[in-house]
Scaffold this active site. Sequence first.
Site, PDB file in Angstrom:
ATOM      1  N   HIS A   1     -58.233  21.488 -15.134  1.00 37.13           N
ATOM      2  CA  HIS A   1     -58.600  22.206 -13.906  1.00 37.13           C
ATOM      3  C   HIS A   1     -59.497  21.359 -13.005  1.00 37.13           C
ATOM      4  CE1 HIS A   1     -57.662  25.971 -12.202  1.00 37.13           C
ATOM      5  NE2 HIS A   1     -58.694  26.691 -12.554  1.00 37.13           N
TER       6      HIS A   1
ATOM      7  N   ASN B   1     -63.356  29.966  -8.880  1.00 40.86           N
ATOM      8  CA  ASN B   1     -62.970  31.202  -8.177  1.00 40.86           C
ATOM      9  C   ASN B   1     -63.893  31.544  -7.009  1.00 40.86           C
ATOM     10  OD1 ASN B   1     -65.162  31.930  -9.715  1.00 40.86           O
ATOM     11  ND2 ASN B   1     -64.274  33.829 -10.486  1.00 40.86           N
TER      12      ASN B   1
ATOM     13  N   ASP C   1     -55.396  20.897  -9.064  1.00 37.38           N
ATOM     14  CA  ASP C   1     -54.441  20.809 -10.167  1.00 37.38           C
ATOM     15  C   ASP C   1     -53.257  21.722  -9.876  1.00 37.38           C
ATOM     16  OD1 ASP C   1     -56.569  22.845 -10.531  1.00 37.38           O
ATOM     17  OD2 ASP C   1     -55.388  23.437 -12.272  1.00 37.38           O
TER      18      ASP C   1
ATOM     19  N   ASN D   1     -56.955  30.196  -8.382  1.00 36.53           N
ATOM     20  CA  ASN D   1     -58.139  30.936  -7.913  1.00 36.53           C
ATOM     21  C   ASN D   1     -58.958  30.175  -6.884  1.00 36.53           C
ATOM     22  OD1 ASN D   1     -57.689  33.278  -9.409  1.00 36.53           O
ATOM     23  ND2 ASN D   1     -58.648  32.408 -11.229  1.00 36.53           N
TER      24      ASN D   1
END
Length: 194
Positions: A23, A71, A96, A117
């Site tokens: 991520h 997020n 990503d 997110n």
Amino acid sequence: MSADIRLIVGLGNPGSEYEQTRHNAGFWFIDEFARHFSTPLASESKYFGITGRMPAPYPDTRLLKPMTFMNKSGQSVAPLANFFKVPPEQVLVVHDELDLPPGVARFKQGGGHGGHNGLKDIIRCFGNNNNFHRLRIGIGHPGHSDRVTGHVLGKPPQSERDAIERIIDESVRAVDLALAKGWVEAKQYLHSVR
């Protein structure tokens, strides 16, 4: 004509426990891009992130790694973009991408968030404007939606990490091309990398 990009954002999660996870591919890109251009990065609390200003010939272009967790990425991106009057169309977000295999990267402008997110929050904080540019760094898909969270927050095996690092190197060259010569040449270069 050169691409008018004034803010390059790499998405990731802060903290050593996330540093090596898939991520954080956007963070890996910004670190390599800053190294390539000898751009110092420093913490900026008013933008909730780590930022840098590129040297000549691109002094109007800034780099950003949001330190808000994925997020809430928009809560870092929007204040910086607003302060420097950078519209979404002049922002490149590096993130990503599950739908591309490791070793592949693609440029894109606009579109949905695809369940990402970080993108979701940036679109929200831009007043539902999704017209920013994206650089999608492939991390592959685990094969089933139930395994996505563990996959993106997992550390890739060395072979995948090597492939991701190779395409990040190529992506740095491609973004440099975009800034110097425009999106057409940058896309032709990056999208032909094998």
